[in-house]
Design an enzyme around this catalytic site. Structure first.
Site, short mmCIF file in Angstrom:
data_model
loop_
_atom_site.label_atom_id
_atom_site.label_comp_id
_atom_site.label_asym_id
_atom_site.label_seq_id
_atom_site.Cartn_x
_atom_site.Cartn_y
_atom_site.Cartn_z
CB THR A 1 -0.84 -0.10 1.29
OG1 THR A 1 -1.65 -1.26 1.19
CG2 THR A 1 -1.66 1.12 1.58
CB SER B 1 -9.24 -0.96 4.55
OG SER B 1 -7.95 -0.44 4.39
CB THR C 1 -3.62 -0.40 -1.20
OG1 THR C 1 -2.86 -1.59 -1.21
CG2 THR C 1 -5.08 -0.76 -0.94
N1 GLY Z 1 -5.24 -4.05 1.55
C1 GLY Z 1 -4.77 -3.71 2.82
C2 GLY Z 1 -5.74 -2.90 3.60
O1 GLY Z 1 -6.55 -2.21 3.02
O2 GLY Z 1 -5.73 -2.96 4.80
#
Ligand code: GLY
Length: 583
Positions: free
Chosen positions: A387, A458, A405
């Site tokens: 990310t 997330s 991300t």
């Molecule tokens: N894809 C990692 C998050 O959004 O936490």
């Protein structure tokens, strides 16, 4: 810090106006400060994971753009120069502080599950999660949100035309840029994943399959055309028309679920930010479907009840209390956090000082409680791996903290043919099966089950701090499940220990997420501390592990010193390429 302020004040008094060189150089004087020193600038700054992208944002600031204009420029530029996580095919969150209105906007442009998604879509015939399907196929992709998020932020809160703000990104894609060491090394490391997809192989490697070495010209003509379509037509240039056709054709050819209707129905959402206080600071951060904001405030509330400073930064006693606090937060995450449009997340209860008191009372100050003995709260009081993050501030006092991300580094590794961008594998952030950990070892259940149109939970936590009511700090980090604890430590180091921003994000970090029951320590913690923590019952571990690297996060952060008005930027030293660009 005092010395730094003193010299800054002297510069101001003598009318020191050499802005660009001042911004670019570390002052030779402040090396005598007892802390790491940040990059300084007088007029505005962008801090991101990648040098060209930080400079793209600075270019927009220098042309009179505000922090939102610069953030959008940086976001599109990262999609070109940092394809590990910068993206058009993913999603994210943007926290915006509008000084004139004294208002914080929490913009959610997280991916959404396609209409044809369903709860058990990643289970095989034996009822187990098919890890390949949920991570490395086109079924793993949620409907991308980035283009909607960036264009909407610009339309509502920026000042410049989209084409002007996107010009640096288009230039970088069309004319190319000198391959950086950081990207060349990363592409080499992920070559197998990328070369498994013919389109990614074409986009990121030479025709003979060899790698672009640092210094060689790297061009992305397909991506340039996609960016131009967006610059010309806004979000419609992505969610409709030829780019959308290419994306849907890829889905049809390769078993993905995203349709034209999914793309047309995609929408970003402005949500009520999460707010908390800690010793006079105000913390304003991202609400669900981020879990990060809720748990940052929850953990700060727990720790505010102790004299954390008195324990000493990163002492065993300090780390112990912080670790136990983390375990309770991640246990609650597994039960109570999900997309608020589908699940009633008890935000007020989890972020209340009263609830923090009940958690604090459970924590044994001498011994680690095994994770198996910690469960999510049975009920709560009634309540009415890759990310990227960047931070931007302008001279008017506006701030942006943006984290976005593709989920994994390079997402699912698959590029949309002819469109030049990678797709996310964000569906793995849902709980594919209750009680089965995702790639980050995170557990979940009903709250985060797959449903059409839902956004996966997330950990991304773009965060803003206010000191004495004034805008003070913008921060955030990549790192999957570790994002929340990385951001927690960045703000704790500032609020509790008065560290300057560079010190706050450079000192060693820790991480615990309830399960696996491991206390992860970065390099730099002493052997004595590790021993003491082991004696308290912690399962101390250092990386790299299967879930994360030997270092935690990469928190590109920015503070504006209210006394001098100077911008102090901190490019996190943990990953190569990060850069604070001020002027
Ligand atoms: N894809 C990692 C998050 O959004 O936490």
């Amino acid at each position: 810090m005092r010395l730094l302020r003193l010299f800054a004040a002297i510069f101001a008094a003598v009318g020191f106006m050499a802005t660009v060189s001042f911004a670019q150089q570390s002052s030779p004087i402040i090396v005598y400060d007892t802390q790491f020193h940040p990059t300084l600038a007088r007029n505005g700054m962008v801090v991101s994971q990648e040098t060209y992208a930080s400079k793209a944002g600075r270019e927009i600031l220098q042309r009179g753009g505000n922090a939102i204009d610069a953030a959008v420029a940086t976001g599109f530029a990262l999609a070109v120069t940092h394809p590990q996580a910068g993206n058009l095919g993913g999603g994210g969150f943007m926290m915006i502080y509008l000084k004139e209105l004294d208002r914080v906007v929490a913009l959610d442009y997280r991916e959404m599950a396609p209409a044809r998604a369903h709860r058990d879509m990643f289970l095989n015939d034996s009822g187990d999660v098919d890890k390949k399907r949920v991570r490395f196929t086109l079924k793993a992709s949620g409907v991308p949100g980035t283009v909607m998020g960036l264009t909407e932020a610009l339309t509502k809160y920026g000042t410049m035309p989209l084409a002007e703000v996107m010009a640096p990104a288009i230039r970088l894609a069309e004319e190319g840029f000198e391959m950086t060491w950081a990207l060349s090394e990363s592409l080499g490391r992920y070559a197998a994943r990328l070369k498994a997809d013919a389109e990614s192989a074409k986009n990121y490697f030479k025709a003979d399959g060899s790698i672009y070495e640092a210094g060689e010209l790297f061009r992305q003509p397909d991506l340039a055309e996609t960016l131009k379509a967006i610059a010309a037509s806004g979000a419609k240039g992505f969610y409709e028309g030829p780019v959308a056709d290419k994306l849907v054709a890829a889905m049809t050819a390769q078993g993905g679920l995203i349709t034209h209707d999914d793309l047309k129905n995609y929408h970003a959402v402005e949500r009520e930010p999460i707010s908390g206080t800690y010793r006079g600071y105000k913390v304003v951060t991202m609400p669900p479907p981020s879990s990060g904001g809720v748990h940052i405030v929850q953990m700060l509330n727990v720790m505010e009840g102790w004299d954390m400073k008195g324990l000493g930064h990163n002492s065993a006693a300090y780390i112990h209390r912080m670790t136990e606090t983390m375990k309770y937060a991640y246990a609650d995450r597994s039960k109570y956090l999900g997309d608020p449009d589908f699940f009633d997340v008890p935000v007020a209860a989890l972020t209340s000082k009263e609830y923090a008191g009940t958690v604090r009372a459970k924590i044994n100050l001498e011994k680690a409680t095994p994770s198996a003995e910690i469960a999510p709260a049975p009920s709560l009081p009634y309540e009415s791996n890759d990310t990227t993050h960047f931070s931007v501030m302008d001279s008017a006092g506006n701030m942006v903290a943006n984290t976005y991300t593709l989920n994994f580094t390079y997402g699912n590794g698959k590029s949309v043919p002819g469109a030049g961008f990678l797709l996310n594998n964000e569906m793995d952030d849902f709980s594919a099966k209750a009680g089965v950990p995702n790639a980050f070892g995170l557990l979940g259940g009903e709250a985060n089950a797959i449903e059409p149109g839902k956004r996966p939970l997330s950990s991304m936590t773009p965060t803003l701090l206010f000191k004495n009511g004034e805008p003070y700090m913008a921060t955030g980090s990549p790192g999957g499940s570790t994002i929340i604890t990385v951001v927690l430590q960045a703000v704790m180091n500032v609020m509790e220990f008065d560290m300057n921003v560079q010190t706050a994000i450079s000192v060693p970090r820790i991480h615990h997420q309830w399960y696996p029951d491991r206390l992860f320590l970065e390099p730099g913690h002493s052997i004595d501390t590790r021993r003491l923590l082991g004696q308290m019952g912690h399962q101390v571990k250092s990386g790299p592990t299967e879930a994360w690297d030997s270092v935690l996060g990469s928190a590109q952060s920015l503070i504006r010193d209210p006394e001098t008005g100077l911008f102090m930027g901190a490019a996190d030293p943990r990953r190569p390429g990060s850069y604070a660009a001020g002027y």
